[in-house]
Design a protein around this motif. Structure first.
Motif, short mmCIF file in Angstrom:
data_model
loop_
_atom_site.label_atom_id
_atom_site.label_comp_id
_atom_site.label_asym_id
_atom_site.label_seq_id
_atom_site.Cartn_x
_atom_site.Cartn_y
_atom_site.Cartn_z
N MET A 71 -24.72 23.88 10.51
CA MET A 71 -24.72 24.19 8.88
C MET A 71 -24.43 22.91 8.21
O MET A 71 -23.79 22.04 8.59
N GLN A 72 -25.27 22.71 7.09
CA GLN A 72 -25.21 21.54 6.38
C GLN A 72 -24.10 21.56 5.35
O GLN A 72 -23.78 22.51 4.98
N ASN A 73 -23.50 20.35 5.41
CA ASN A 73 -22.20 20.09 4.75
C ASN A 73 -22.58 19.49 3.22
O ASN A 73 -22.74 18.33 3.10
N ARG A 74 -22.81 20.48 2.24
CA ARG A 74 -23.15 19.95 0.77
C ARG A 74 -22.04 19.25 0.13
O ARG A 74 -22.14 18.87 -0.86
N ALA A 75 -20.64 19.29 0.78
CA ALA A 75 -19.75 18.59 -0.01
C ALA A 75 -19.75 17.15 0.40
O ALA A 75 -18.94 16.19 0.20
N ALA A 76 -20.69 16.57 1.38
CA ALA A 76 -20.82 15.41 1.96
C ALA A 76 -20.88 14.25 0.78
O ALA A 76 -21.63 14.59 0.00
N PRO A 77 -20.27 13.03 0.67
CA PRO A 77 -20.34 12.18 -0.23
C PRO A 77 -21.72 11.52 -0.30
O PRO A 77 -22.14 11.57 0.87
N ALA A 78 -22.10 11.05 -1.42
CA ALA A 78 -23.30 10.44 -1.40
C ALA A 78 -23.45 9.02 -1.24
O ALA A 78 -22.07 8.48 -1.19
N TRP A 79 -24.33 8.43 -1.01
CA TRP A 79 -24.40 6.93 -0.54
C TRP A 79 -24.19 6.07 -1.76
O TRP A 79 -24.90 6.51 -2.88
N THR A 80 -23.23 5.29 -1.77
CA THR A 80 -22.88 4.38 -2.98
C THR A 80 -22.60 3.07 -2.49
O THR A 80 -22.35 2.91 -1.04
N SER A 81 -22.86 2.02 -3.26
CA SER A 81 -22.71 0.54 -2.76
C SER A 81 -21.19 0.34 -2.44
O SER A 81 -20.74 -0.44 -1.75
N ASP A 82 -20.46 1.28 -3.32
CA ASP A 82 -18.72 1.08 -3.48
C ASP A 82 -18.39 1.41 -1.81
O ASP A 82 -17.48 0.69 -1.23
N HIS A 83 -18.87 2.45 -1.26
CA HIS A 83 -18.55 2.98 -0.11
C HIS A 83 -18.95 2.14 0.99
O HIS A 83 -18.32 1.68 2.09
N PHE A 84 -20.37 1.47 0.84
CA PHE A 84 -20.69 0.49 1.97
C PHE A 84 -19.77 -0.85 2.02
O PHE A 84 -19.57 -1.04 3.19
N PHE A 85 -19.54 -1.46 0.64
CA PHE A 85 -18.67 -2.45 0.92
C PHE A 85 -17.12 -1.99 1.08
O PHE A 85 -16.28 -3.11 1.86
N VAL A 105 -13.72 7.69 11.01
CA VAL A 105 -12.99 8.95 11.53
C VAL A 105 -11.56 8.89 10.73
O VAL A 105 -11.17 9.89 10.28
N GLY A 106 -11.01 7.72 10.68
CA GLY A 106 -9.81 7.80 9.80
C GLY A 106 -9.66 7.92 8.26
O GLY A 106 -9.09 8.60 7.84
N GLU A 107 -10.95 7.33 7.81
CA GLU A 107 -11.31 7.83 6.49
C GLU A 107 -11.45 9.29 6.43
O GLU A 107 -11.07 10.03 5.25
N MET A 108 -11.97 9.82 6.99
CA MET A 108 -12.44 11.60 7.34
C MET A 108 -11.16 12.26 7.22
O MET A 108 -11.00 12.95 6.79
N ALA A 109 -10.26 11.64 7.95
CA ALA A 109 -8.92 12.36 8.12
C ALA A 109 -8.27 12.27 6.70
O ALA A 109 -7.18 13.13 6.42
N LYS A 110 -8.51 11.56 6.03
CA LYS A 110 -7.79 11.32 4.66
C LYS A 110 -8.68 11.87 3.46
O LYS A 110 -8.42 11.68 2.45
N GLY A 111 -9.61 12.72 3.98
CA GLY A 111 -10.56 13.44 2.81
C GLY A 111 -11.58 12.35 2.25
O GLY A 111 -12.21 12.58 1.36
N ARG A 112 -11.77 11.20 2.84
CA ARG A 112 -12.58 10.29 2.39
C ARG A 112 -13.83 9.92 3.54
O ARG A 112 -14.09 10.84 4.39
N GLY A 113 -14.62 8.96 3.54
CA GLY A 113 -15.50 8.46 4.51
C GLY A 113 -16.81 9.19 4.03
O GLY A 113 -17.02 9.92 3.50
N SER A 114 -17.85 8.28 4.60
CA SER A 114 -19.16 8.53 4.18
C SER A 114 -20.10 7.94 4.98
O SER A 114 -19.57 6.77 5.89
N ILE A 115 -21.43 8.06 5.23
CA ILE A 115 -22.54 7.40 6.03
C ILE A 115 -22.38 5.81 5.52
O ILE A 115 -22.54 5.04 6.18
N ALA A 116 -22.14 5.73 4.19
CA ALA A 116 -22.19 4.45 3.73
C ALA A 116 -21.35 3.42 4.18
O ALA A 116 -21.31 2.31 4.32
N PHE A 117 -20.03 4.08 4.09
CA PHE A 117 -18.82 3.58 4.72
C PHE A 117 -19.05 3.19 6.30
O PHE A 117 -18.65 1.88 6.51
N LEU A 118 -19.59 4.13 6.87
CA LEU A 118 -20.04 3.70 8.31
C LEU A 118 -21.13 2.74 8.56
O LEU A 118 -20.77 1.75 9.25
N VAL A 119 -22.04 2.76 7.80
CA VAL A 119 -22.98 1.60 7.81
C VAL A 119 -22.57 0.27 7.25
O VAL A 119 -22.82 -0.87 8.02
#
Length: 242
Positions: A1-15, A127-141
């Motif tokens: 099932m796709q997660n529509r609440a997943a955060p969008a890619w942003t440069s803030d998350h990347f940095f 994963v630590g960020e996800m546990a806090k309700g944050r985290g994103s693919i941009a953060f991972l990258v």
């Protein structure tokens, strides 16, 4: 099932991810130098070091590959090296699966490509960020980019100075790999509930290392710990329901 609440890619998350992984990147660089030194002793050229670190980008698998490497290209055991790398890196099937909640609808291909930059270190931070309700693919990258750069620079540097360092253990560099994972484990500690899967994984890995040749202990320990954690989580769920 796709997660529509997943955060969008942003440069803030990347940095944010890039900054968060700087401390672990320093540790990664430390054992990257060790790998580079050992690669020099194993007979790898500078180009081979750059290609392996840049394309494989998997410290544990690269250390295993060095054990099988031969200085003569005609006798290089390509099959065993590929098989050993596959075995050691199978854990990434589990790690990338945990990132599924961060994938937005319509970005599956791009997110799958981003998994190339996934490493144990930036995965743990995400994963630590996800546990806090944050985290994103941009953060991972972002974290992966930091770790990748540190690994590339360190392994190349280690290869260049390999002739000057005849014994990495003399400088304590051999412990850097272990120290990085100990720091990640402590950062992921949530309480006594984590103790059981960690102990099971450690015990199975130790027994496997004694009984099975090669690096199977990494895979068996990881699978055993995952099963133990899943069973413990299910039992806690039943307890809460009752």
């Amino acid at each position: 099932m796709q997660n529509r609440a997943a955060p969008a890619w942003t440069s803030d998350h990347f940095f944010a991810g890039a900054r968060a992984c700087i401390p672990v990147a320093i540790s990664v660089a430390a054992y990257g130098v060790v790998w580079g030194v050992l690669a020099k002793q194993a007979g790898l050229s500078l180009l081979e070091v750059m290609l392996m670190s840049g394309l494989v980008f998997a410290g544990s698998a690269q250390f295993v590959a060095l054990d099988l490497w031969t200085a003569t290209p005609s006798t290089l055991p390509i099959g065993p090296i590929i098989l050993a790398t596959l075995i050691v890196n199978l854990r990434y099937l589990l790690l990338t699966a945990t990132m599924r909640p961060l994938v937005r609808p319509g970005t599956e291909k791009r997110s799958a490509a981003a998994m190339w930059l996934l490493s144990d270190e930036n995965w743990a931070m995400t994963v630590g960020e996800m546990a806090k309700g944050r985290g994103s693919i941009a953060f991972l990258v972002g974290g992966g980019a930091t770790v990748w750069c540190a690994w590339m620079v360190a392994t190349v540097f280690g290869r260049l100075i390999g002739s000057a360092i005849d014994d990495p253990t003399k400088y304590g560099l051999d412990f850097a790999f272990t120290a990085t994972f100990l720091a990640l484990l402590l950062g992921m500690w949530k309480g006594k509930a984590d103790l059981l899967p960690w102990l099971v994984a450690a015990l199975v890995a130790i027994i496997s290392a004694k009984l099975i040749p090669g690096s199977w202990y990494i895979l068996t320990g990881g699978i055993a710990g995952s099963f133990a954690g899943a069973i413990a989580e299910r039992r806690r769920g039943y307890a809460h329901q009752s």
